[in-house]
Design a protein around this motif. Structure first.
Motif, PDB file in Angstrom:
ATOM      1  N   GLN A   1       2.464 -10.313  11.653  1.00 24.10           N
ATOM      2  CA  GLN A   1       1.885  -9.096  11.449  1.00 24.10           C
ATOM      3  C   GLN A   1       2.478  -8.122  12.549  1.00 24.10           C
ATOM      4  OE1 GLN A   1      -2.190 -10.635  12.007  1.00 24.10           O
ATOM      5  NE2 GLN A   1      -2.794  -9.719  10.120  1.00 24.10           N
ATOM      6  N   CYS A   2       2.741  -8.581  13.819  1.00 26.44           N
ATOM      7  CA  CYS A   2       3.598  -7.526  14.407  1.00 26.44           C
ATOM      8  C   CYS A   2       4.736  -7.126  14.276  1.00 26.44           C
ATOM      9  CB  CYS A   2       3.683  -8.607  16.078  1.00 26.44           C
ATOM     10  SG  CYS A   2       2.098  -8.900  16.768  1.00 26.44           S
TER      11      CYS A   2
ATOM     12  N   HIS B   1      -3.194  -5.608   5.550  1.00 28.31           N
ATOM     13  CA  HIS B   1      -4.445  -5.461   5.073  1.00 28.31           C
ATOM     14  C   HIS B   1      -5.036  -6.759   4.641  1.00 28.31           C
ATOM     15  CE1 HIS B   1      -7.661  -4.833   2.079  1.00 28.31           C
ATOM     16  NE2 HIS B   1      -8.259  -4.396   2.917  1.00 28.31           N
ATOM     17  N   SER B   2      -4.188  -7.392   3.801  1.00 32.04           N
ATOM     18  CA  SER B   2      -4.698  -8.613   3.270  1.00 32.04           C
ATOM     19  C   SER B   2      -3.846  -9.987   4.174  1.00 32.04           C
ATOM     20  CB  SER B   2      -4.279  -8.843   1.982  1.00 32.04           C
ATOM     21  OG  SER B   2      -4.626 -10.000   1.197  1.00 32.04           O
ATOM     22  N   LYS B   3      -4.775 -10.340   4.964  1.00 31.39           N
ATOM     23  CA  LYS B   3      -4.191 -11.454   6.000  1.00 31.39           C
ATOM     24  C   LYS B   3      -4.304 -12.714   5.061  1.00 31.39           C
ATOM     25  CE  LYS B   3      -6.100  -9.723  10.152  1.00 31.39           C
ATOM     26  NZ  LYS B   3      -6.904  -9.964  11.263  1.00 31.39           N
ATOM     27  N   LYS B   4      -5.156 -12.972   4.011  1.00 32.72           N
ATOM     28  CA  LYS B   4      -5.086 -14.367   3.456  1.00 32.72           C
ATOM     29  C   LYS B   4      -3.975 -14.398   2.511  1.00 32.72           C
ATOM     30  CE  LYS B   4     -10.027 -15.209   3.560  1.00 32.72           C
ATOM     31  NZ  LYS B   4     -11.291 -15.566   2.724  1.00 32.72           N
TER      32      LYS B   4
ATOM     33  N   HIS C   1      -0.931 -15.196   4.463  1.00 33.44           N
ATOM     34  CA  HIS C   1      -0.675 -16.547   4.902  1.00 33.44           C
ATOM     35  C   HIS C   1      -0.200 -17.345   3.835  1.00 33.44           C
ATOM     36  CE1 HIS C   1      -2.959 -20.131   6.914  1.00 33.44           C
ATOM     37  NE2 HIS C   1      -1.618 -20.038   7.002  1.00 33.44           N
ATOM     38  N   HIS C   2      -0.954 -16.956   2.533  1.00 35.09           N
ATOM     39  CA  HIS C   2      -0.471 -17.679   1.288  1.00 35.09           C
ATOM     40  C   HIS C   2       1.082 -17.574   1.165  1.00 35.09           C
ATOM     41  CE1 HIS C   2      -0.340 -19.179  -2.788  1.00 35.09           C
ATOM     42  NE2 HIS C   2       0.335 -18.068  -2.967  1.00 35.09           N
ATOM     43  N   TYR C   3       1.807 -16.344   1.087  1.00 27.39           N
ATOM     44  CA  TYR C   3       3.062 -16.103   0.964  1.00 27.39           C
ATOM     45  C   TYR C   3       3.908 -16.920   1.908  1.00 27.39           C
ATOM     46  CZ  TYR C   3       2.548 -12.323  -2.349  1.00 27.39           C
ATOM     47  OH  TYR C   3       2.110 -11.686  -3.648  1.00 27.39           O
TER      48      TYR C   3
END
Length: 1781
Positions: free
Chosen positions: A1554-1555, A1499-1502, A1505-1507
């Motif tokens: 994500q996949c 749900h939280s793409k940002k 990405h940060h992680y």
């Protein structure tokens, strides 16, 4: 040289051409040269004119010659009294050929008086050499113009015919002018004409006189001399005193005596030849003496009589007087007047026969010396006629025996000419020299020496050997001397005939020994009788060979008595004859065995006496040397027992012991050398010893015998080589000969084949030589020999009196220096690599002062012109030093660098220079490109283009070729218009291309840029690739193949390093032409034929794989590999062409590798197999359309598996890889292949054998090494063992191939049968178990697991794997893979990427294997699966929990495999609950939390990405900031493009994560579906026991949190649905963003992602509804909570209208809506979590006791969050049709 009319070919260059030492070797070229210079040859020395005013004016008027050269030419003219025009020509030739400076230095030299005087003297020496070379040219023509064996005989003959008329008259006038010439003075020739120069001038006069007389003598050997000419020559020689009465005889010193004698010899021979004795003899035999030219010239005869009466005061008169007496006696036998008798008596008093022997020795060996051979022919005719015409007694004066000895000496010298020996045997025995032989036979064996001396001279070839042997084998007379008349004979009254009354043994030897028995009644003729004794010739037939054996036995008996010297004098001629016989014809050696077998004992006894006879010992050793050439082992074993050779008293065990000579004894030879030879200065034994040892070394005795030779070689290296030049010598030239023999011995040792040499600690002959040369005084001695220098060699050659170029001290010195070069080169080449610099290398590379630098000396050998091999070997040594020595050759050359560079390039540019020298220069420069940067820059001589100097615009400098750049020559050599001409042979073309290749390989960009800019460079370079090559079966020039290989490599490097847009247009055009001309197909076909030819030759038993073929195939392989990635540039785009190339490579590989016993074929096949593998990988689409290629590959594999294991390890791996690729590309082409069972069997056998070998090696490592410390989690490798575990190893690839074959054989018809026959699985599982326990053999373990996975997909395969005990192999040993790793989840899951081989990957594969086996076998594998999950439960739970902290692909992959296994295991929930209830509960809880974590991250793409950036570091770093001078608000296009690419890469990495998360989420929900009640059952079965199913999600609708303290809730499931719908919506948007999922993924990937999203949503709905009904039926839950649940679900799932599945919507209506109608309108805003607080112990609430209460406003907040999550859902549901699709 100036381009004026003065330019011409020097005499030395002409002489070199006529000798065949230049590049002009065709007959037409020689003919052209002779026609051009015929006038010069005819004029001879008259070609050089005296100064004249007209010539001086021409020089002054010539504008093409610089004024300083004109002035200097006039000074030369005055010094040499030479024509001014010719003086300038001479200066130009000197500057071109011999000047040792640069053009710049020449200007300085001409201006400096002192330096110009030195240059004048050097030009004078050059002038003298030019005059000599001119005469040598004429002499060469006369030498070979009638020799049918000479290749230029016809050309020489035509030229001689033109010279014939005036040649002798010119030579005669020049000779008279020379011996009458006045001495030059400083008044007439300038102040440089000092006494030293006058002496040099007179020496030159003598040398020219000698050559002129040689020319005259050879001329009259072929042409008749008139009587008048004979009279003229007689007067001239009398006036000159046959060289002794020179006009300037006061200038003769001791060094000139040899030349003066030679002049006398030649004068005497000319007069004898002029009398035409051979024709006179013929006329006498045919009784036609009136035909002789002197028969009708009575006046001349009379004048000659009077003239010759004045002769008699000089030894040179003897042959002339003897010949004249013979002529007068034959023509007028009745006029034997006192004048003739007086002349004959004078000749005999002059000891004419002694003089003839001395003269023939002085003229040299007759091997290649035509003058000496012709002289022997002349003297042979004289002696034959004299002996035939006169009685032997009449030819003797004084001591008859002494005169007879001189006559025999002369006869032996004459008969040493090869042709004369055959002539002698064809003559009648009573004529000519046969009379001498008959006389010697009459005194044999009383006088044994004369006969054997004559017979030794008569040995020239095998036919003469047989005649000599038979002659001695059937002797009919035995001559014996008696001091007194014996008692056992009866004599006649006149004492002329004796008869023996009793038989007699001729030698007082013991019984049983070889002897001669003279029988009773033998008659003897008394030849000499009286008081002084008797000489009796017995009429007794015997074999001389038996007599010789008796003589040797007698010597052995008297060796310790006073008679030893007398007996040695008798035996030495015997041994000399034996030596000559077996040297000429080895087949007779068996007949001589009684003699040769006694030589060893003879040697032993003779060397042990107090005063050993050195000549006799030398003869013994010479015989043994010839025997050793054929029987080295036998000779060596017999010699060891004689004590003659040096030996070791202790066994040789180390190099230090050998070098120190500890325990070494010098033997009898060593004592003889020190005590006898060195004090006397005579070294016959030493020279024989060196020849013997050299012969034994060349005989390849073997390691044991060679070690026995170590003391001999050590004596040479330690005692002889360093000091031989200091010994005393009585004879000139012996020292040089000994040095040459020593170096020949060392050279032979260094060229020994390594076969048979053991590699133990005991040093070998070769290692001893290498060590001694590198570290002892022996090396310094060799360095001193090389340091002789070109100047000293030129001095020795100039002082050599003989005109023959292949003999004399100069020739020996050159040979010695050449051997020193070769020895040093081989010593450096063979020296073991070492960090320390050896003394030899120091001596070679040290920088000495005042030009005492050996590198400079070596480089200056380029100035040597006499023997091309000398500069060639010097350059070869320089090449070796430039490669291995830590030095700069450029620095060593110092101030001479530019001059030496010019000399190198001058010889390289010369069109007549010897081709091998030019090739060696180019090879030296090729090596210098890589190893000598300073030197190669000097030779490249690049200059910065004028337009670039001082320019700041262009950052790249442009270069031009300097005047003295080697690239000028190289470009000429590769010019297509020059090919085929004599100055550019294929070998030279190949060397030029090798140099260019070195420039490209070393990336000499400045030189490459200049070459690229040259017109037609690429056209000329690639020209060889368009040529027509002969079939490999024909004799192809090897260098042509190398040339093409170099061109391919250069083109390949250019394409590889230069961007396609920057390639030269001419290169692109050439590649287009190459493609259009179908040259790819042509070369492919040729390479295939080459491979087939090599294989065919192997079938015939011929090992044929030359280096040129190897190079060509490597280059072609490189070009094709490059074409796979640069097909557009290389114009290789047609699939049909690619298919042809691929099939040719396959055929070549098949031809080579189907000969598993041939090393050459296997080597070739390994190269083509590499290419085949690359083409398979790169041209998959082409291979897919190819004919079935599995059968040939299967055949290749079978053959390769039969080859030697270690040698073919890599090739096996390549073939296995090829098979894997073909199976992946082609499969079985829709059917089965007949080779599949055999292929499977071969592969399985290989797997079994390799696995067993791996097990043995792993155990060996475990025993020999300490266990490694576990440095990191799951992936620490131990050191490699004996058999390396490699990704591309045979074992690993065989496992992968077995996997592909099993996958292809879907029904298992073949592999089941094979695996029953071959115990593959037990071997593989045993290896796996050992590897897992020891944490070794990572790649093997991984490949084995892949094979097991493939088998596990089918029921019979899974049963076989399980039945083989896979759980016992994997379950417990797998613990060692991850146990002991660092604590903390993040450290355990953050190391390697997903694809790299690592031990976590092994764990993942094991998990997949368990999953596959459980999925296939179901209940038959449940117990094993529960055992596995029980053993690894901690790792499983850790993995499920790790996704929250580590989002690397490797970690997610392990979670995916783990969840997949749990998914299969969840189908057996009741069995699981029965056996492992606690673990089941923990897994359910962790799966719920895993669902929550995945949903949050998706749900939280940002945040995701940060992680990824912060924790794992897998994302790319941010793009660099723009440069400071640029405005920040307007970044460049390049920076923007870079940021765009970086963002795209980051988005792709994010999409991959994500996949992975989505896969994990889908499998997690699918697993949870088995842990929740079945929807139908819970709805229809009212008696269902809800206690069997736990509540998995809390009654809360909060947003899924990343905080582990927040329990999974119904909000988590709703959020999961919304996330899936959001991703579906993003994929279906018509206007996607620039970096959306649609833009980053392919259509297939998008379709798969859609299916995965639908699968996720369906499972999520199912779990949601099931859990909701479970809660509604649970009596433990309060009614208001149930009401709340109904309200929320009905609100979310129905009111918002986002559920579009008809069945699911109906289900929801049945369950939820009736409850909603009865529910209260609202519920208090109390915390759902608080109401759920009193839950059973097994619920999720019990896992998170820290959660207490939430604020009352939480309900409102939850509603707002839920609506925010549902916004994409409501938007999606606007079009229900899309969802239904």
């Amino acid at each position: 040289m100036a381009d004026s009319g003065m330019s011409f070919r020097s005499c030395r260059e002409l002489w070199t051409i006529l000798l065949g030492r230049s590049a002009l070797r065709e007959r037409g070229q020689i003919q052209s040269e002779l026609e051009t210079h015929c006038d010069r040859l005819l004029q001879g020395l008259s070609y050089y004119k005296p100064p004249s005013s007209s010539s001086a004016n021409k020089v002054k008027e010539n504008k093409d010659v610089a004024q300083p050269l004109k002035d200097f030419g006039l000074r030369i003219s005055k010094l040499l009294a030479l024509d001014e025009l010719q003086s300038v020509q001479l200066l130009q030739c000197y500057l071109q050929e011999d000047y040792r400076g640069t053009r710049g230095s020449l200007k300085v030299v001409l201006k400096d008086e002192r330096q110009s005087q030195a240059l004048l003297l050097k030009v004078a020496d050059y002038y003298y050499e030019e005059r000599m070379c001119l005469l040598r040219c004429v002499l060469l023509l006369l030498t070979y113009f009638q020799d049918e064996r000479h290749p230029y005989r016809a050309e020489y003959s035509n030229c001689v015919n033109k010279l014939e008329k005036d040649l002798v008259s010119n030579c005669q006038s020049q000779f008279e002018k020379l011996f009458k010439a006045e001495v030059p003075t400083w008044e007439t020739h300038g102040n440089l004409m000092t006494e030293r120069q006058v002496s040099r001038w007179f020496l030159q006069c003598l040398r020219e006189q000698s050559l002129l007389l040689e020319i005259i003598f050879l001329y009259y050997a072929y042409f008749e001399m008139s009587p008048a000419d004979l009279l003229t020559f007689t007067k001239m020689f009398k006036e000159q005193g046959f060289g002794l009465r020179q006009t300037n005889r006061h200038l003769v010193d001791k060094s000139m005596d040899v030349l003066v004698d030679r002049i006398g010899y030649l004068g005497s021979l000319i007069l004898v030849e002029g009398m035409d004795i051979d024709f006179l003899h013929k006329c006498a035999l045919e009784d036609c003496t009136e035909q002789h030219q002197f028969s009708n010239v009575a006046d001349i005869v009379k004048e000659m009589d009077q003239l010759l009466l004045t002769f008699g005061d000089l030894p040179h008169h003897g042959p002339v007087l003897l010949a004249w007496v013979l002529l007068r006696h034959t023509l007028r036998p009745d006029e034997s007047n006192p004048v003739i008798r007086r002349i004959g008596s004078t000749a005999l008093q002059l000891e004419v026969f002694k003089y003839l022997a001395t003269m023939l020795k002085g003229l040299g060996v007759s091997g290649n010396n035509c003058t000496a051979s012709t002289a022997k022919m002349c003297v042979y005719g004289l002696l034959s006629f004299v002996i035939t015409s006169f009685e032997e007694e009449s030819l003797q004066t004084g001591s008859a025996g002494l005169q007879n000895s001189y006559l025999i000496d002369a006869a032996c010298e004459v008969l040493s000419a090869p042709s004369l020996a055959e002539v002698f045997w064809e003559m009648k025995p009573n004529m000519g020299l046969g009379v001498i032989l008959d006389s010697a036979v009459g005194m044999f064996p009383h006088k044994i020496g004369p006969l054997l001396q004559l017979l030794s001279a008569l040995l020239s070839n095998k036919s003469t050997v047989k005649k000599v042997y038979n002659f001695l084998d059937k002797m009919s007379f035995y001559t014996q001397a008696y001091k007194h008349k014996p008692n056992d004979i009866i004599a006649k009254e006149d004492e002329t005939l004796w008869r023996r009354q009793t038989p007699k043994l001729l030698y007082p030897l013991g019984a049983g020994q070889t002897n001669l028995w003279m029988p009773l009644g033998i008659l003897g003729q008394v030849m000499i009788g009286g008081e002084q004794g008797y000489v009796v010739r017995w009429d007794y037939s015997y074999s001389s060979w038996t007599l010789f054996t008796c003589e040797v036995e007698m010597l052995l008996h008297v060796v310790s008595t006073a008679d030893v010297l007398a007996h040695c004098a008798r035996v030495k001629p015997i041994l000399d004859l034996v030596h000559k016989i077996i040297s000429t014809d080895w087949t007779v050696s068996d007949c001589l065995l009684p003699l040769t077998s006694r030589i060893y004992m003879l040697l032993q006894r003779l060397t042990s006496v107090i005063n050993p006879p050195v000549d006799m010992i030398a003869s013994c050793i010479n015989c043994l040397s010839v025997l050793a050439a054929r029987m080295p082992g036998k000779v060596w074993s017999s010699l060891q027992r004689t004590g003659f050779l040096p030996f070791a008293s202790n066994p040789l065990t180390s190099m230090a012991q050998c070098v120190s000579a500890e325990g070494m004894k010098a033997g009898n030879y060593g004592n003889l050398l020190v005590q006898i030879e060195q004090p006397r200065g005579e070294y016959a034994v030493t020279m024989a010893f060196l020849k013997l040892v050299t012969t034994l070394v060349k005989g390849q005795l073997g390691s044991t015998q060679n070690k026995g030779l170590i003391p001999c070689v050590l004596l040479v290296l330690k005692e002889m080589l360093p000091t031989y030049h200091k010994w005393r010598y009585n004879t000139y030239g012996v020292r040089e000969r000994i040095g040459c023999l020593i170096l020949e011995l060392i050279h032979a040792i260094l060229n020994l084949s390594p076969e048979g040499e053991d590699q133990g600690s005991t040093p070998t002959l070769q290692s001893l030589c290498i060590y001694s040369l590198a570290n002892t005084e022996a090396g310094q001695a060799v360095v001193n020999i090389m340091g002789v220098g070109v100047d000293k060699i030129d001095v020795v050659l100039a002082a050599q009196p003989s005109s023959c170029i292949s003999e004399g001290p100069g020739h020996i010195l050159i040979q010695t220096v050449k051997l020193a070069f070769s020895v040093t080169n081989n010593a450096i080449r063979l020296k073991p690599p070492s960090d320390a610099v050896s003394p030899l290398e120091q001596a070679l590379t040290q920088h000495g002062g005042h030009g005492n630098n050996l590198v400079v000396v070596l480089a200056k050998y380029i100035y040597h012109k006499h023997d091309p091999a000398l500069p060639r070997l010097a350059i070869q040594l320089l090449k070796r030093l430039a490669t291995v020595a830590p030095m700069s050759v450029y620095a060593c050359l110092g101030s001479d660098a530019a001059a030496i560079r010019d000399a190198f390039l001058t010889r390289l540019q010369s069109k007549t220079e010897d081709m091998r020298v030019k090739v060696m220069i180019l090879e030296f420069l090729t090596v210098a490109v890589e190893t000598q940067p300073g030197l190669i820059e000097l030779f490249l001589n690049l200059e910065v283009k004028d337009g670039n100097e001082g320019s700041k615009v262009s950052p790249v400098e442009e270069f031009l070729l300097g005047e003295w750049s080697c690239l000028h020559v190289v470009l000429d050599l590769i010019d297509s218009r020059q090919q085929g001409k004599y100055w550019c042979p294929p070998l030279l073309h190949r060397a030029a291309l090798a140099f260019l290749l070195a420039l490209w390989q070393d990336r000499r960009d400045s030189a490459i840029s200049v070459l690229r800019s040259k017109d037609r460079f690429w056209e000329n370079l690639t020209m060889p690739l368009f040529g027509t090559l002969a079939p490999p079966s024909d004799t192809t020039e090897p260098c042509v193949l190398e040339t093409c290989a170099f061109v391919m490599k250069i083109v390949g490097l250019e394409i590889f390093y230069v961007h396609s847009g920057s390639l030269e247009a001419s290169l692109k055009d050439g590649l287009q032409k190459f493609s259009n001309a179908r040259r790819y197909e042509c070369w492919s076909q040729y390479v295939k034929l080459l491979a087939c030819h090599v294989a065919a030759m192997e079938d015939e038993g011929v090992c044929y794989f030359p280096e040129q073929t190897h190079m060509l195939i490597l280059a072609w392989r490189m070009l094709l590999i490059l074409a796979t990635s640069h097909s557009d540039v290389m114009q290789l785009t047609e699939n049909q062409t690619k298919l042809k190339l691929f099939m040719d490579v396959l055929d070549a590989t098949k031809a080579a590798l189907t000969r598993p016993t041939s090393v050459s074929c296997l080597r070739l096949g390994s190269m083509t197999a590499t290419l085949l593998l690359v083409l398979l990988k790169r041209w998959r689409s082409v291979v897919a359309t190819a004919p079935d290629i599995l059968p040939p590959l299967s055949l290749i594999l079978e053959c390769v598996l039969q080859a030697e294991q270690q040698m073919m390890e890599r090739t096996k791996a390549k073939i296995l890889s090829c098979l894997i690729s073909v199976l992946q590309i082609q499969g079985l082409n829709g059917g089965e292949i007949s080779q599949l069972p055999q292929l499977l069997s071969s592969v399985c056998e290989t797997v079994k054998d390799e696995a067993l070998a791996l097990i043995d090696n792993t155990r060996h490592i475990q025993r020999s090494l300490e266990p490694p410390e576990d440095e990191d989690s799951m992936e620490t490798d131990v050191p490699r063992g004996l058999q390396k575990d490699q990704r591309d190893g045979v074992c690993v690839l065989a496992l992968h191939l077995a996997k592909e074959l099993c996958r292809t054989d879907e029904d298992g018809e073949h592999w089941v049968a094979v695996m029953r026959k071959v115990p593959v699985l037990p071997s593989v599982l045993s290896g796996m178990e050992l590897s897992l326990r020891s944490k070794q053999n990572l790649y093997f373990t991984e490949a084995a697991l892949h094979l097991l996975l493939t088998l596990a997909r089918t029921p019979q395969g899974a049963a076989a794997v399980a039945g083989a005990g896979v759980i016992q192999t994997i379950c417990l040993p797998l613990l060692s893979v991850y146990e002991g790793s660092a604590n903390g989840t993040s450290q355990s899951f953050t190391r390697k990427s997903q694809d790299s081989a690592c031990w976590p990957g092994v764990y993942r594969l094991c998990m997949s294997l368990m999953e596959s086996l459980l999925k296939t076998l179901r209940y038959n594998f449940i117990n094993e699966a529960l055992d596995f999950v029980g053993v690894h439960q901690e790792r499983i739970l850790q993995c499920l929990n790790a996704v929250r902290s580590v989002q690397s692909l490797a970690c997610l992959d392990e979670a995916d495999h783990t969840v997949g296994f749990l998914l299969q295991l969840s189908s057996f929930c009741s069995e699981w609950h029965f056996h492992l209830p606690k673990l089941l509960h923990d897994v359910q809880v962790n799966l719920c939390y895993l669902c929550q974590t995945c949903t949050y991250l998706l749900h939280s793409k940002k945040m995701l990405h940060h992680y990824l950036q912060a924790k794992n570091g897998e994302s790319l770093p941010p793009a660099p900031l723009p440069r400071t001078q640029r405005p920040p608000q307007t970044p460049s296009k390049e920076a923007a493009a870079g940021r765009g690419e970086r963002e795209e890469a980051e988005q792709k990495a994010l999409l991959a994560v994500q996949c992975s998360l989505l896969k994990i989420l889908s499998k997690t929900l699918a697993s949870l579906q088995h842990f929740t009640p079945d929807c139908c059952q819970i709805l229809l079965d009212q008696c269902m026991d809800l206690a069997e199913y736990r509540t998995l999600f809390v009654l809360s609708f909060t947003t899924p949190a990343f905080d582990p303290d927040v329990a999974p809730s119904f909000g988590t499931l709703l959020a999961t649905i919304n996330v899936a719908l959001s991703m579906l919506s993003e994929m279906e948007k018509k206007k996607e963003a620039s970096l959306s999922i649609v833009s980053l993924a392919s259509s297939e990937e998008i379709q798969a992602l859609k299916s995965l999203l639908m699968f996720t949503m369906e499972n999520c709905f199912y779990v949601l509804i099931s859990q909701a009904v479970r809660c509604l039926k649970d009596t433990a839950i309060l009614p208001r909570d149930k009401q709340r649940l109904k309200q929320e679900l009905s609100s979310e799932l129905v009111s918002s209208k986002h559920v579009n599945d008809a069945c699911l919507l109906t289900l929801i209506s049945i369950i939820i809506l009736p409850f909603r109608a009865r529910s209260c309108p609202a519920c208090p805003a109390t915390s759902v979590g608080a109401r759920l607080h009193p839950q059973p112990a097994g619920s999720c609430r019990a896992r998170r006791p820290s959660r207490q209460r939430r604020a009352p406003r939480a309900s409102t907040k939850v509603r707002s969050r839920l609506f925010s999550l549902c916004r994409p859902l409501s938007g999606w549901c606007k079009d229900r049709n899309l969802f239904l699709d």
